[in-house]
Enzyme design. Structure first.
Site, mmCIF file in Angstrom:
data_model
loop_
_atom_site.group_PDB
_atom_site.id
_atom_site.type_symbol
_atom_site.label_atom_id
_atom_site.label_comp_id
_atom_site.label_asym_id
_atom_site.label_seq_id
_atom_site.Cartn_x
_atom_site.Cartn_y
_atom_site.Cartn_z
ATOM 1 N N GLY A 191 33.349 27.867 -69.715
ATOM 2 C CA GLY A 191 32.038 27.612 -69.124
ATOM 3 C C GLY A 191 31.727 28.579 -67.991
ATOM 4 O O GLY A 191 30.555 28.876 -67.720
ATOM 5 N N GLU A 249 30.361 31.480 -69.563
ATOM 6 C CA GLU A 249 29.045 31.103 -70.103
ATOM 7 C C GLU A 249 27.977 31.129 -69.002
ATOM 8 O O GLU A 249 26.840 31.545 -69.235
ATOM 9 C CB GLU A 249 29.121 29.716 -70.747
ATOM 10 C CG GLU A 249 29.966 29.745 -72.020
ATOM 11 C CD GLU A 249 30.090 28.391 -72.673
ATOM 12 O OE1 GLU A 249 30.743 27.510 -72.077
ATOM 13 O OE2 GLU A 249 29.530 28.198 -73.761
HETATM 14 C C1 3H9 Z 1 35.008 24.767 -71.201
HETATM 15 O O1 3H9 Z 1 34.730 25.542 -70.333
HETATM 16 C C2 3H9 Z 1 34.023 24.150 -72.146
HETATM 17 C C3 3H9 Z 1 32.674 24.789 -72.093
HETATM 18 O O2 3H9 Z 1 32.596 25.849 -72.996
HETATM 19 C C4 3H9 Z 1 31.589 23.845 -72.537
HETATM 20 C C5 3H9 Z 1 31.242 22.732 -71.686
HETATM 21 C C6 3H9 Z 1 30.020 21.993 -72.167
HETATM 22 N N1 3H9 Z 1 39.291 21.915 -65.133
HETATM 23 O O3 3H9 Z 1 46.632 26.719 -64.083
HETATM 24 P P1 3H9 Z 1 46.789 26.515 -62.623
HETATM 25 C C7 3H9 Z 1 43.591 22.793 -62.488
HETATM 26 S S1 3H9 Z 1 36.604 24.271 -71.429
HETATM 27 C C8 3H9 Z 1 39.976 21.099 -64.332
HETATM 28 O O4 3H9 Z 1 48.073 25.949 -62.150
HETATM 29 P P2 3H9 Z 1 46.653 29.351 -62.179
HETATM 30 C C9 3H9 Z 1 45.004 22.734 -63.032
HETATM 31 O O5 3H9 Z 1 45.218 21.560 -63.769
HETATM 32 C C10 3H9 Z 1 37.496 25.045 -70.101
HETATM 33 N N2 3H9 Z 1 41.109 21.459 -63.699
HETATM 34 O O6 3H9 Z 1 46.447 27.820 -61.788
HETATM 35 C C11 3H9 Z 1 45.802 22.773 -61.737
HETATM 36 O O7 3H9 Z 1 45.756 21.477 -61.176
HETATM 37 P P3 3H9 Z 1 46.983 20.922 -60.334
HETATM 38 C C12 3H9 Z 1 37.811 26.436 -70.401
HETATM 39 C C13 3H9 Z 1 41.558 22.700 -63.914
HETATM 40 O O8 3H9 Z 1 46.209 30.118 -61.011
HETATM 41 C C14 3H9 Z 1 44.974 23.698 -60.847
HETATM 42 O O9 3H9 Z 1 43.651 23.691 -61.391
HETATM 43 N N3 3H9 Z 1 38.658 26.961 -69.368
HETATM 44 C C15 3H9 Z 1 40.897 23.591 -64.756
HETATM 45 O O10 3H9 Z 1 48.039 29.553 -62.730
HETATM 46 C C16 3H9 Z 1 45.472 25.121 -60.819
HETATM 47 O O11 3H9 Z 1 45.592 25.581 -62.167
HETATM 48 C C17 3H9 Z 1 39.991 26.992 -69.476
HETATM 49 O O12 3H9 Z 1 40.550 26.580 -70.464
HETATM 50 C C18 3H9 Z 1 39.708 23.159 -65.372
HETATM 51 N N4 3H9 Z 1 38.999 23.971 -66.199
HETATM 52 O O13 3H9 Z 1 45.668 29.619 -63.399
HETATM 53 C C19 3H9 Z 1 40.738 27.567 -68.308
HETATM 54 N N5 3H9 Z 1 41.577 24.762 -64.787
HETATM 55 O O14 3H9 Z 1 47.144 21.872 -59.176
HETATM 56 C C20 3H9 Z 1 41.824 26.642 -67.887
HETATM 57 C C21 3H9 Z 1 42.623 24.588 -63.967
HETATM 58 O O15 3H9 Z 1 46.589 19.560 -59.988
HETATM 59 N N6 3H9 Z 1 42.525 27.085 -66.706
HETATM 60 N N7 3H9 Z 1 42.627 23.358 -63.453
HETATM 61 O O16 3H9 Z 1 48.144 20.981 -61.284
HETATM 62 C C22 3H9 Z 1 43.409 28.102 -66.699
HETATM 63 O O17 3H9 Z 1 43.625 28.766 -67.694
HETATM 64 C C23 3H9 Z 1 44.141 28.388 -65.429
HETATM 65 O O18 3H9 Z 1 44.068 27.229 -64.641
HETATM 66 C C24 3H9 Z 1 43.587 29.562 -64.592
HETATM 67 C C25 3H9 Z 1 44.282 29.569 -63.218
HETATM 68 C C26 3H9 Z 1 43.889 30.861 -65.345
HETATM 69 C C27 3H9 Z 1 42.115 29.416 -64.376
#
Ligand code: 3H9
Length: 705
Positions: free
Chosen positions: A102, A105
């Site tokens: 998103g 997006e």
């Molecule tokens: C989407 O976008 C759908 C849309 O197309 C449509 C909608 C209508 N939400 O990974 P980390 C938390 S789907 C909530 O350890 P890093 C994570 O759980 C989404 N929480 O850090 C952790 O929490 P905690 C598409 C999130 O620096 C903390 O943040 N996006 C989210 O190693 C730190 O995360 C993805 O799939 C989230 N979206 O890596 C990206 N993301 O500290 C998913 C993270 O409590 N995220 N958290 O354990 C990632 O790939 C990695 O987190 C990122 C940072 C690379 C961003």
């Protein structure tokens, strides 16, 4: 309430800064803030342009994953993106850090995009069982063409700013990392040039050649169909087809409908569970209470397949490695095994010969334990025999410096017994790698009774450096993974003797989503390994337990699998794909007769229910005994070490989806013929009686307490 989107106007530019730590996920508050800010900028006549940035370490990591499955809150992300795109003043997205899902997006809805050179862009929704659902499937092809858009959406990979610039996803790479300053400078540049509003939904150039777009879609559809069992890839392709065939607004409606289907699929729930579970396992209690020790120099005892793999894993993480073997010949073999891995990389042009030399310069070898005097960590990977382990640890006790972490890579032996055999049990820990150790992601961190918390914290820090997925396990025969494996493998052998062929069982396990079945696995690993273990355990086996002799009969023929040309399957010279063997089936039938079993037929569903019930029941026992901290630790272990399909979340998540009452009822039915093997876990019974599921235990540190 904290402001999720800061708004200020500076020299005719509306500055929107998203402030939702840690990764600026698009929560309801952020969506509300963005929409309000865009409307305010639109309404303010003094504003000439809009700049969107993220504060902290990310632009935007995507939709807030925690909101999926909860009642939706307005405004929706598609509405926010549409409002950004519809703005009548130029909107610029300035990206640093991750712009994922998103987040990208939102950026694609802006009219221009600038990114720092270290920004990471991607549409990883497919990894969560989803598709980009805020216009991404319609805007990405219009910006970069169907082929590049499909590649991003189907792989979920992250790309850097240079690649994004080449494909037309961004317009400019900033010269410094100060994104606020760079973003503003870029806006000023655009204004000075008189750059117009440029809506992605109106772009036609990237998709101008219809035949080329259609060919890319057809190729992607064929590829996506091969991704067995996954739901969202084909839906992504359908969306891009809609982008090609339909006006923008209609394409958005298609995307919305298909996104909703993905959202409701069990795969979405399984994959999002896996996403959070993989992060939760990092938070073992000791990682909060203790500081890791510094690790620079690592000793590895044993240069066999496992030891060499561990040495490679350490070298890949930039560590100094000392490999110890009992004599020069074994040492040379160990070194060759390590070098072979890097030779393979050079052959595939993944590494230069100079790069290889640089890595190997950090490897030294010795037959003398005294060479370990300065090692910060030593991992033994010698033969699985307690006496051999004791001998190695006695040497480590003698030569290693105080404070060195002493680890065993045993896959099932008693780590408490190893620890108490030396003068410093507080330094001893289990580090159970999976073969090949430089490739497999799982690392079981086995925590014996007397180990010091900072040694455990050091093991977790090591896993981070090795890019492994660590799971904390208690001491028992087989820890989490091999203990559960032993049980479901036994269930498979029972099914075999009861009437299923090994080929049906393998097929059933693959149909569930594992990459390989248990009998194919045995042929790959070598049947002699399990045979040796069975012989060793024969004396301590419960005499009342059902024992299936079929595997032993195969081994007695010398049929050990791929390496001997036949095992459960027959292998043509040089082939790694086997064919069913009638002679194996003859042995199976003879053994059934000997055991007095009247063979019966099973449906795939019958087989799956028993195989998975055995896995889940043992998983529950492992949690109940505190060997695994929580159900999610079992899930991560099975997904990353044993091929359990990630889209099902793991066995405990799968059990929740089936319903624990159903699982328990199955176990009780199976127990009618074999009550010893099918003894239900006390935890499972308690949960069913309380109407709870395994997930309800995942928030607790000691759920069994
Ligand atoms: C989407 O976008 C759908 C849309 O197309 C449509 C909608 C209508 N939400 O990974 P980390 C938390 S789907 C909530 O350890 P890093 C994570 O759980 C989404 N929480 O850090 C952790 O929490 P905690 C598409 C999130 O620096 C903390 O943040 N996006 C989210 O190693 C730190 O995360 C993805 O799939 C989230 N979206 O890596 C990206 N993301 O500290 C998913 C993270 O409590 N995220 N958290 O354990 C990632 O790939 C990695 O987190 C990122 C940072 C690379 C961003």
């Amino acid at each position: 309430m904290r402001t999720a989107v800061h708004y200020q106007v500076q020299d005719h530019v509306a500055l929107l800064a998203i402030d939702n730590p840690p990764v600026n996920a698009l929560s309801a508050a952020v969506r509300q803030g963005l929409l309000a800010a865009v409307r305010a900028a639109q309404a303010d006549d003094t504003v000439h342009a809009v700049l969107i940035t993220g504060l902290g370490k990310a632009f935007i990591a995507g939709a807030d994953i925690r909101e999926f499955g909860l009642p939706p809150q307005a405004p929706s992300l598609p509405d926010v993106c549409d409002a950004i795109e519809a703005c009548r003043k130029p909107v610029v997205a300035a990206i640093h850090g991750p712009a994922h899902g998103g987040g990208l997006e939102v950026a694609m809805s802006a009219h221009y995009r600038v990114a720092t050179s270290s920004a990471k862009l991607g549409l990883p929704e497919v990894q969560l069982g989803l598709l980009p659902g805020a216009g991404g499937t319609q805007r990405a092809p219009r910006l970069i063409g169907a082929q590049a858009a499909l590649d991003l959406m189907l792989s979920g990979r992250q790309i850097g700013a240079p690649e994004a610039l080449r494909m037309g996803l961004i317009d400019h790479i900033a010269t410094s990392d100060d994104i606020q300053l760079e973003g503003l400078a870029y806006v000023r540049h655009l204004l000075s040039e008189g750059a117009p509003v440029r809506r992605t939904c109106e772009q036609t150039q990237a998709m101008a050649d219809r035949a080329v777009q259609q060919a890319a879609i057809n190729a992607a559809r064929a590829d996506a169909a091969k991704r067995r069992g996954l739901f969202s890839p084909l839906k992504i392709v359908d969306c891009v087809q809609a982008a090609l065939d339909l006006p923008f607004a209609e394409g958005l409606r298609t995307e919305r409908a298909l996104f909703q289907q993905c959202l409701e699929s069990p795969q979405r729930a399984g994959l999002i569970h896996a996403f959070f579970a993989e992060r939760e396992v990092l938070k073992a209690p000791e990682t909060r209470s203790a500081k890791p020790r510094a690790i620079q120099q690592v000793g590895v005892i044993g240069g066999g397949t496992m030891g060499a793999g561990i040495a490679v894993a350490m070298l890949d993480a930039g560590l100094q490695v000392i490999l110890i073997e009992r004599d020069e010949a074994a040492l040379a073999q160990g070194r060759t095994r390590v070098e072979k891995v890097y030779d393979g990389q050079v052959a595939k042009s993944r590494l230069t010969p100079q790069g290889k030399a640089g890595i190997l310069a950090r490897l030294s070898t010795s037959t003398d334990y005294a060479a370990l005097a300065q090692a910060d960590l030593v991992i033994e990977a010698v033969f699985e025999d307690m006496a051999v382990k004791h001998a190695v640890f006695a040497q480590l006790d003698r030569y290693c410096k105080p404070g060195a972490v002493l680890a065993t890579n045993t896959s099932y032996l008693d780590v408490n017994a190893i620890a108490s055999s030396i003068s410093r049990p507080q330094e001893v820990i289990g580090l159970h790698f999976f073969s090949p150790a430089h490739i497999m992601k799982l690392l079981e961190i086995v925590v014996p009774a007397k180990v010091s918390p900072d040694v455990v914290a050091t093991a977790f820090e090591l896993a981070r450096r090795l890019k492994k997925v660590p799971v904390r396990a208690g001491v028992c025969d087989g820890f989490i993974g091999n203990r559960i494996l032993a049980t479901y493998r036994t269930a498979a052998d029972h099914l075999l003797e009861d009437g299923a062929s090994p080929y049906e069982i393998d097929q059933m396990v693959r149909a569930f989503g594992f990459p390989i079945g248990p009998y194919e696995m045995s042929d790959l690993a070598g049947g002699d390994i399990g045979w040796a273990t069975r012989k060793r355990r024969a004396a301590t086996r419960d005499p009342r337990a059902r024992y299936v002799h079929i595997a032993d009969r195969l081994c007695e023929q010398g049929w050990f699998g791929q390496k001997s040309g036949r095992g459960w399957y027959r292998y043509a010279e040089g082939s790694r794909t086997g064919t069913p063997d009638p002679e194996v089936m003859a042995i199976v039938e003879a053994e059934r007769t000997k055991a007095g079993v009247q063979p019966r037929s099973f449906t795939t569903e019958d087989l799956q229910r028993r195989y998975l019930a055995a896995m889940i029941n043992e998983g529950a026992k492992v949690i109940e005994e505190g060997i695994a901290l929580r159900p999610l630790d079992v899930d991560v272990t099975l997904v990353h070490g044993y091929g359990f399909p990630r889209h099902r979340g793991g066995p405990m998540k799968y059990a929740d989806q089936v319903g624990l009452a159903q699982i328990l009822a199955d176990i009780r039915t199976f127990a009618q013929t074999d009550p010893l093997f099918w003894k239900p876990s006390a935890l499972l019974i308690t949960l069913v009686e309380a109407g709870r599921d395994f997930d309800s235990l995942n928030q607790l540190e000691t759920p069994h307490a």
